[in-house]
Design a protein around this motif. Structure first.
Motif, PDB file in Angstrom:
ATOM      1  N   THR A   1       3.903  -0.458 -13.417  1.00 17.88           N
ATOM      2  CA  THR A   1       2.601  -0.182 -12.345  1.00 17.88           C
ATOM      3  C   THR A   1       1.398  -0.005 -12.802  1.00 17.88           C
ATOM      4  OG1 THR A   1       2.769   2.257 -12.050  1.00 17.88           O
ATOM      5  CG2 THR A   1       4.758   1.150 -11.370  1.00 17.88           C
TER       6      THR A   1
ATOM      7  N   CYS B   1       6.191  -4.408   2.869  1.00 19.74           N
ATOM      8  CA  CYS B   1       6.990  -5.178   1.552  1.00 19.74           C
ATOM      9  C   CYS B   1       7.182  -6.647   2.210  1.00 19.74           C
ATOM     10  CB  CYS B   1       8.024  -4.513   1.133  1.00 19.74           C
ATOM     11  SG  CYS B   1       7.494  -3.248   0.136  1.00 19.74           S
TER      12      CYS B   1
ATOM     13  N   VAL C   1       5.956   2.185  -0.155  1.00 20.13           N
ATOM     14  CA  VAL C   1       5.090   1.049  -0.323  1.00 20.13           C
ATOM     15  C   VAL C   1       5.316   0.115   0.835  1.00 20.13           C
ATOM     16  CG1 VAL C   1       4.275  -1.136  -1.991  1.00 20.13           C
ATOM     17  CG2 VAL C   1       5.238   1.275  -3.024  1.00 20.13           C
TER      18      VAL C   1
ATOM     19  N   THR D   1       0.841  -1.218  -0.131  1.00 15.70           N
ATOM     20  CA  THR D   1       0.131   0.157   0.235  1.00 15.70           C
ATOM     21  C   THR D   1       0.845   1.305  -0.030  1.00 15.70           C
ATOM     22  OG1 THR D   1      -1.777  -1.307   1.166  1.00 15.70           O
ATOM     23  CG2 THR D   1      -1.769   1.051   1.298  1.00 15.70           C
ATOM     24  N   VAL D   2       0.664   2.123  -0.811  1.00 11.80           N
ATOM     25  CA  VAL D   2       1.443   3.241  -0.937  1.00 11.80           C
ATOM     26  C   VAL D   2       0.973   4.452  -0.131  1.00 11.80           C
ATOM     27  CG1 VAL D   2       2.394   4.964  -2.614  1.00 11.80           C
ATOM     28  CG2 VAL D   2       1.351   2.827  -3.735  1.00 11.80           C
TER      29      VAL D   2
ATOM     30  N   THR E   1      -1.384  -1.495  -4.034  1.00 10.80           N
ATOM     31  CA  THR E   1      -0.746  -1.093  -5.589  1.00 10.80           C
ATOM     32  C   THR E   1      -0.044  -2.448  -5.890  1.00 10.80           C
ATOM     33  OG1 THR E   1       0.492   0.100  -7.067  1.00 10.80           O
ATOM     34  CG2 THR E   1       1.811  -0.312  -4.939  1.00 10.80           C
TER      35      THR E   1
ATOM     36  N   ASP F   1      -1.552   7.323  -3.278  1.00 15.29           N
ATOM     37  CA  ASP F   1      -1.741   6.479  -2.183  1.00 15.29           C
ATOM     38  C   ASP F   1      -2.863   5.441  -2.312  1.00 15.29           C
ATOM     39  OD1 ASP F   1       0.157   8.023  -0.844  1.00 15.29           O
ATOM     40  OD2 ASP F   1      -1.210   9.093   0.658  1.00 15.29           O
TER      41      ASP F   1
END
Ligand SMILES: Cc1cc2nc3c(=O)[nH]c(=O)nc-3n(C[C@H](O)[C@H](O)[C@H](O)COP(=O)(O)O)c2cc1C
Ligand SMILES: Nc1ncnc2c1ncn2[C@@H]1O[C@H](COP(=O)(O)OP(=O)(O)OP(=O)(O)O)[C@@H](O)[C@H]1O
Length: 245
Positions: free
Chosen positions: A214, A200, A197, A191-192, A237, A234
């Protein structure tokens, strides 16, 4: 809408089956794994039976056996999505607990393959092992199959394909080599939040700049101090890491 995967045997509907089962961890669903799943899908079509990819989470090696790097190549959700895209009708994720690790190979066959999934065929690679202390192998599946109602199919391994090798290559920054095994670029989910991000939980290459695909177009992203930095809006992603810049 059908669920993305069954989490544990309790979520498998009563009376499910007969089904064709592809069995293993399948982290990353690389080209070798795809060979196993493809065979299961062919058998499923021949027998008119749904294909259930049955996997374990977390990786069994986090709990049992020789300690080794088990950083996920793909999140379990991504694994399930890839399995469905490659023809699996359902995905069963078995929580790999201490209790499951202590379950004998024979009890696993009877409880999961026969009773829960009503397996008509079980497909694995030739190196598949299961059950307490990894005592079960493809010969045992072949032996137990006739009494449990399934045929056992152990496929020759596709050379040069393993999740371990993908982990080694990504960790070394060889994203092109990893993609050759995966059959697609290595994908990081997160999630940005302000260009960072997180989390991870999937494997990251070493610090540096990378060319990435992306949902908002191709761009350069950066790995720094165990974080992925990407100039993206945001929200959730998926970033495909293509090559070093
Ligand atoms: C019921 C069950 C019990 C297991 N117990 C052990 C164990 O005691 N020690 C071990 O190293 N692995 C154990 N495993 C993990 C297997 O050896 C193997 O890693 C797993 O089935 C995934 O196979 P794959 O690596 O070929 O995908 C167990 C697996 C199952 C299904
Ligand atoms: N190269 C391959 N070709 C065909 N089948 C494979 C290959 N690698 C693994 N399999 C089979 O796919 C299933 C999942 O295997 P598993 O996830 O252990 O793969 P792996 O890539 O060897 O993983 P790891 O490197 O973490 O041990 C098992 O049934 C296994 O026998």
């Amino acid at each position: 809408m059908s669920t993305v995967f069954w989490h544990g045997t309790a979520e498998v509907p009563d009376g499910w089956g007969p089904s064709v089962v592809a069995l293993g961890v399948f982290d990353g669903l690389h080209r070798g794994h795809q060979r196993v799943l493809d065979h299961a899908v062919r058998l499923g079509r021949e027998r008119g039976a749904p294909v259930v990819l049955t996997t374990f989470d977390p990786h069994p090696a986090t709990i049992a056996g020789r300690p080794r790097d088990t950083t996920p190549v793909a999140t379990v959700e991504h694994r399930a999505e890839l399995a469905r895209r490659h023809g699996a009708d359902q995905v069963l994720v078995l929580p790999f607990t201490e209790c499951l690790a202590r379950t004998s190979a024979e009890d696993f066959v009877d409880g999961v393959l026969r009773r829960t999934l009503d397996a008509t065929a079980v497909v694995t690679g030739s190196n598949f092992r299961f059950g307490h202390r990894g005592a079960g192998d493809t010969a045992l599946l072949r032996k137990l199959g006739p009494v449990s109602g399934f045929t056992a199919h152990a496929l020759d391994l596709l050379p040069g394909c393993s999740s371990t090798l993908v982990r080694t290559l990504v960790t070394a920054g060889d994203l092109v080599g990893a993609a050759a095994i995966l059959g697609r670029p290595h994908r990081v989910h997160g999630t940005v939040d302000g260009e960072i991000v997180t989390p991870c939980t999937t494997l990251l290459p070493p610090p540096g700049k990378y060319w990435a695909r992306t949902p908002h177009g191709d761009r350069t992203v950066e790995v720094e101090a165990g974080l992925l930095l990407a100039d993206l809006p945001d929200g959730p992603t998926a970033v495909d890491l293509v090559d070093a810049r």
